[in-house]
Design a protein around this motif. Structure first.
Motif, PDB file in Angstrom:
ATOM      1  N   SER A 181      -1.697 -13.476   5.510  1.00 36.42           N
ATOM      2  CA  SER A 181      -1.576 -13.054   6.290  1.00 36.42           C
ATOM      3  C   SER A 181      -2.233 -11.953   7.020  1.00 36.42           C
ATOM      4  O   SER A 181      -2.616 -11.441   7.599  1.00 36.42           O
ATOM      5  CB  SER A 181      -1.303 -14.538   7.168  1.00 36.42           C
ATOM      6  N   TRP A 182      -0.864 -11.085   5.834  1.00 38.82           N
ATOM      7  CA  TRP A 182       0.056  -9.639   6.743  1.00 38.82           C
ATOM      8  C   TRP A 182      -0.826  -9.146   4.236  1.00 38.82           C
ATOM      9  O   TRP A 182      -1.110  -7.814   4.948  1.00 38.82           O
ATOM     10  CB  TRP A 182       0.338  -9.911   6.824  1.00 38.82           C
ATOM     11  N   VAL A 183      -0.851  -8.982   3.417  1.00 38.77           N
ATOM     12  CA  VAL A 183      -0.719  -8.456   2.685  1.00 38.77           C
ATOM     13  C   VAL A 183      -1.824  -7.896   2.255  1.00 38.77           C
ATOM     14  O   VAL A 183      -1.588  -6.612   2.649  1.00 38.77           O
ATOM     15  CB  VAL A 183      -0.099  -9.226   1.091  1.00 38.77           C
ATOM     16  N   PRO A 184      -2.706  -9.167   2.675  1.00 39.44           N
ATOM     17  CA  PRO A 184      -4.645  -8.101   2.180  1.00 39.44           C
ATOM     18  C   PRO A 184      -4.702  -7.299   2.962  1.00 39.44           C
ATOM     19  O   PRO A 184      -5.935  -6.153   3.225  1.00 39.44           O
ATOM     20  CB  PRO A 184      -4.838  -9.863   2.550  1.00 39.44           C
ATOM     21  N   ASN A 185      -4.652  -7.908   4.793  1.00 40.93           N
ATOM     22  CA  ASN A 185      -4.960  -6.502   5.204  1.00 40.93           C
ATOM     23  C   ASN A 185      -4.259  -5.376   5.639  1.00 40.93           C
ATOM     24  O   ASN A 185      -4.443  -4.118   5.716  1.00 40.93           O
ATOM     25  CB  ASN A 185      -4.032  -7.080   7.011  1.00 40.93           C
ATOM     26  N   LEU A 186      -3.255  -5.039   4.774  1.00 43.65           N
ATOM     27  CA  LEU A 186      -2.725  -3.671   4.793  1.00 43.65           C
ATOM     28  C   LEU A 186      -3.015  -3.225   3.868  1.00 43.65           C
ATOM     29  O   LEU A 186      -3.186  -1.934   3.655  1.00 43.65           O
ATOM     30  CB  LEU A 186      -0.729  -4.022   4.749  1.00 43.65           C
ATOM     31  N   LEU A 187      -3.722  -3.725   2.813  1.00 43.42           N
ATOM     32  CA  LEU A 187      -4.499  -3.312   1.369  1.00 43.42           C
ATOM     33  C   LEU A 187      -5.398  -2.355   1.811  1.00 43.42           C
ATOM     34  O   LEU A 187      -5.684  -1.907   1.535  1.00 43.42           O
ATOM     35  CB  LEU A 187      -4.598  -4.437   0.477  1.00 43.42           C
ATOM     36  N   VAL A 188      -6.309  -3.225   3.150  1.00 42.02           N
ATOM     37  CA  VAL A 188      -7.638  -2.960   3.260  1.00 42.02           C
ATOM     38  C   VAL A 188      -7.165  -1.937   3.809  1.00 42.02           C
ATOM     39  O   VAL A 188      -8.067  -0.967   4.294  1.00 42.02           O
ATOM     40  CB  VAL A 188      -8.189  -3.722   4.374  1.00 42.02           C
ATOM     41  N   ALA A 189      -6.751  -1.485   4.921  1.00 41.94           N
ATOM     42  CA  ALA A 189      -5.809  -0.630   5.616  1.00 41.94           C
ATOM     43  C   ALA A 189      -5.536   0.901   4.486  1.00 41.94           C
ATOM     44  O   ALA A 189      -6.160   2.111   5.168  1.00 41.94           O
ATOM     45  CB  ALA A 189      -4.425  -0.819   6.744  1.00 41.94           C
ATOM     46  N   GLU A 190      -4.939   0.251   3.630  1.00 41.21           N
ATOM     47  CA  GLU A 190      -4.622   1.606   2.868  1.00 41.21           C
ATOM     48  C   GLU A 190      -6.032   2.276   2.313  1.00 41.21           C
ATOM     49  O   GLU A 190      -6.170   3.593   2.218  1.00 41.21           O
ATOM     50  CB  GLU A 190      -3.908   1.116   2.311  1.00 41.21           C
ATOM     51  N   TRP A 191      -6.980   1.165   2.120  1.00 43.03           N
ATOM     52  CA  TRP A 191      -8.291   0.819   0.939  1.00 43.03           C
ATOM     53  C   TRP A 191      -9.104   2.254   2.973  1.00 43.03           C
ATOM     54  O   TRP A 191      -9.548   3.353   2.214  1.00 43.03           O
ATOM     55  CB  TRP A 191      -9.056  -0.233   0.859  1.00 43.03           C
ATOM     56  N   MET A 192      -8.780   1.860   3.694  1.00 38.86           N
ATOM     57  CA  MET A 192      -9.710   3.138   4.982  1.00 38.86           C
ATOM     58  C   MET A 192      -9.146   4.029   5.253  1.00 38.86           C
ATOM     59  O   MET A 192      -9.578   4.606   4.946  1.00 38.86           O
ATOM     60  CB  MET A 192      -9.258   1.997   6.156  1.00 38.86           C
ATOM     61  N   LEU A 193      -8.029   4.148   5.103  1.00 38.55           N
ATOM     62  CA  LEU A 193      -7.118   5.384   5.174  1.00 38.55           C
ATOM     63  C   LEU A 193      -7.088   6.628   3.839  1.00 38.55           C
ATOM     64  O   LEU A 193      -7.878   7.426   4.560  1.00 38.55           O
ATOM     65  CB  LEU A 193      -5.778   5.523   5.424  1.00 38.55           C
ATOM     66  N   THR A 194      -7.607   5.593   2.399  1.00 35.62           N
ATOM     67  CA  THR A 194      -7.601   7.118   1.474  1.00 35.62           C
ATOM     68  C   THR A 194      -8.860   6.881   1.189  1.00 35.62           C
ATOM     69  O   THR A 194      -9.183   8.411   2.088  1.00 35.62           O
ATOM     70  CB  THR A 194      -7.521   5.785   0.197  1.00 35.62           C
ATOM     71  N   GLY A 195     -10.137   6.752   1.453  1.00 35.77           N
ATOM     72  CA  GLY A 195     -11.724   6.586   1.829  1.00 35.77           C
ATOM     73  C   GLY A 195     -11.969   8.136   3.294  1.00 35.77           C
ATOM     74  O   GLY A 195     -12.068   9.247   3.168  1.00 35.77           O
ATOM     75  N   THR A 196     -10.901   7.317   3.756  1.00 35.55           N
ATOM     76  CA  THR A 196     -11.311   8.164   5.319  1.00 35.55           C
ATOM     77  C   THR A 196     -10.510   9.729   5.232  1.00 35.55           C
ATOM     78  O   THR A 196     -11.907  10.653   5.699  1.00 35.55           O
ATOM     79  CB  THR A 196     -10.783   7.122   6.890  1.00 35.55           C
ATOM     80  N   TYR A 197      -9.799   9.475   5.088  1.00 31.76           N
ATOM     81  CA  TYR A 197      -9.008  10.580   4.992  1.00 31.76           C
ATOM     82  C   TYR A 197      -8.886  11.832   3.778  1.00 31.76           C
ATOM     83  O   TYR A 197      -9.303  13.052   3.502  1.00 31.76           O
ATOM     84  CB  TYR A 197      -7.002  11.190   4.854  1.00 31.76           C
ATOM     85  N   ARG A 198      -9.852  11.139   2.710  1.00 31.69           N
ATOM     86  CA  ARG A 198     -10.620  11.997   1.418  1.00 31.69           C
ATOM     87  C   ARG A 198     -11.442  12.882   1.873  1.00 31.69           C
ATOM     88  O   ARG A 198     -12.359  13.593   1.901  1.00 31.69           O
ATOM     89  CB  ARG A 198     -10.252  11.074   0.610  1.00 31.69           C
ATOM     90  N   ASN A 199     -12.305  11.881   2.669  1.00 31.06           N
ATOM     91  CA  ASN A 199     -13.547  12.370   3.375  1.00 31.06           C
ATOM     92  C   ASN A 199     -13.840  13.444   4.096  1.00 31.06           C
ATOM     93  O   ASN A 199     -14.331  14.526   4.433  1.00 31.06           O
ATOM     94  CB  ASN A 199     -14.496  11.019   3.875  1.00 31.06           C
ATOM     95  N   LEU A 200     -12.113  13.712   5.059  1.00 31.18           N
ATOM     96  CA  LEU A 200     -11.995  14.562   6.125  1.00 31.18           C
ATOM     97  C   LEU A 200     -11.290  15.614   5.092  1.00 31.18           C
ATOM     98  O   LEU A 200     -11.951  16.677   5.502  1.00 31.18           O
ATOM     99  CB  LEU A 200     -11.062  13.377   7.204  1.00 31.18           C
ATOM    100  N   SER A 201     -11.158  15.509   4.319  1.00 32.49           N
ATOM    101  CA  SER A 201     -10.700  16.830   3.696  1.00 32.49           C
ATOM    102  C   SER A 201     -11.257  17.449   3.003  1.00 32.49           C
ATOM    103  O   SER A 201     -10.826  18.174   2.221  1.00 32.49           O
ATOM    104  CB  SER A 201      -9.239  16.482   2.837  1.00 32.49           C
ATOM    105  N   GLN A 202     -12.472  17.221   2.177  1.00 28.10           N
ATOM    106  CA  GLN A 202     -13.828  17.755   1.885  1.00 28.10           C
ATOM    107  C   GLN A 202     -15.356  17.528   2.749  1.00 28.10           C
ATOM    108  O   GLN A 202     -15.657  16.935   2.409  1.00 28.10           O
ATOM    109  CB  GLN A 202     -14.150  16.428   0.327  1.00 28.10           C
ATOM    110  N   PRO A 203     -14.999  18.087   3.008  1.00 27.65           N
ATOM    111  CA  PRO A 203     -16.007  18.532   4.655  1.00 27.65           C
ATOM    112  C   PRO A 203     -17.162  19.281   3.077  1.00 27.65           C
ATOM    113  O   PRO A 203     -18.382  19.051   4.088  1.00 27.65           O
ATOM    114  CB  PRO A 203     -15.522  19.362   5.281  1.00 27.65           C
ATOM    115  N   GLN A 204     -17.298  19.607   2.386  1.00 30.19           N
ATOM    116  CA  GLN A 204     -18.550  20.350   2.025  1.00 30.19           C
ATOM    117  C   GLN A 204     -18.980  18.972   1.154  1.00 30.19           C
ATOM    118  O   GLN A 204     -20.070  19.521   1.113  1.00 30.19           O
ATOM    119  CB  GLN A 204     -17.500  20.909   0.395  1.00 30.19           C
ATOM    120  N   ALA A 205     -18.608  17.951   1.125  1.00 31.23           N
ATOM    121  CA  ALA A 205     -19.452  17.107   0.418  1.00 31.23           C
ATOM    122  C   ALA A 205     -19.927  16.371   1.054  1.00 31.23           C
ATOM    123  O   ALA A 205     -21.132  16.217   1.119  1.00 31.23           O
ATOM    124  CB  ALA A 205     -18.335  15.545   0.293  1.00 31.23           C
TER     125      ALA A 205
END
Length: 210
Positions: A181-205
């Motif tokens: 009920s919660w472990v996959p939720n947290l993994l999805v959140a981490e996956w979303m954060l990784t993609g979101t903040y990597r993109n934010l840190s690379q505006p050139q892309a």
């Protein structure tokens, strides 16, 4: 797609919060849970009611934590709602930690719900600490993690009836769902954060792909 996800978020959060309010506010305690859990509920009414209604507050306020309109046009209201949300998380997490020691189906279920409560409390604490220090980006990441755990209330109520429909015995399904009920939720959140903040840190892309 983003709008569709937001609408689903609101519907699920409000729907499960409404269900919990009805089930625990107007129905006899324990009437809608597995019969073997009813005696536990009746023996620990205070813990159950505190956990349910504190968590209900957190769940119903969770979608508003991501309202950009609220943050920019009503910052005071955003902060007020955030404080009430974290109070719900704190009370819900502490009572949930206590109730986890009484969870049905043995040690695996107890540990699953205990770890959920601890992670919920710790991510809520980190969200509070980071905004107090003015570290807004880190605060937002901790809120995402915390809300993903708040949504365990939703996924739990999806998996439980689903396991019954497919015929998995409750004694087998419940300990697994205590983690699922919660472990996959947290993994999805981490996956979303990784993609979101990597993109934010690379505006050139973004500029190169435009």
């Amino acid at each position: 797609m983003k709008l569709f996800g937001s609408v689903c978020f609101y519907i699920l959060a409000f729907g499960i919060a409404g269900y919990a309010a009805f089930a625990y506010g107007f129905m006899p305690l324990g009437s809608l849970v597995h019969p073997d859990m009813t005696l536990n509920f009746l023996a620990h009414k205070t813990g159950i009611y505190l956990h349910v209604f504190a968590s209900l507050i957190a769940l119903s306020l969770s979608p508003f934590q991501f309202s950009g309109w609220l943050r920019t046009t009503r910052p005071r209201l955003h902060r007020f709602i955030g404080r009430i949300y974290l109070i719900g998380v704190t009370l819900g997490g502490l009572s949930g930690l206590y109730m986890s020691t009484l969870a049905f189906c043995g040690l695996v279920a107890k540990l699953g719900f205990a770890c959920l409560a601890v992670c919920w409390l710790l991510t809520g604490l980190r969200a509070f600490q980071t905004i107090r220090r003015g570290v807004v980006q880190e605060h937002r990441k901790w809120v995402v993690r915390n809300v993903s755990l708040t949504l365990a209330a939703v996924t739990l109520r999806i998996y439980l009836p689903s396991s019954m429909i497919v015929g998995i015995p409750f004694e087998i399904a419940y300990p697994v769902i205590a983690w699922l009920s919660w472990v996959p939720n947290l993994l999805v959140a981490e996956w979303m954060l990784t993609g979101t903040y990597r993109n934010l840190s690379q505006p050139q892309a973004f500029r190169g792909s435009a």
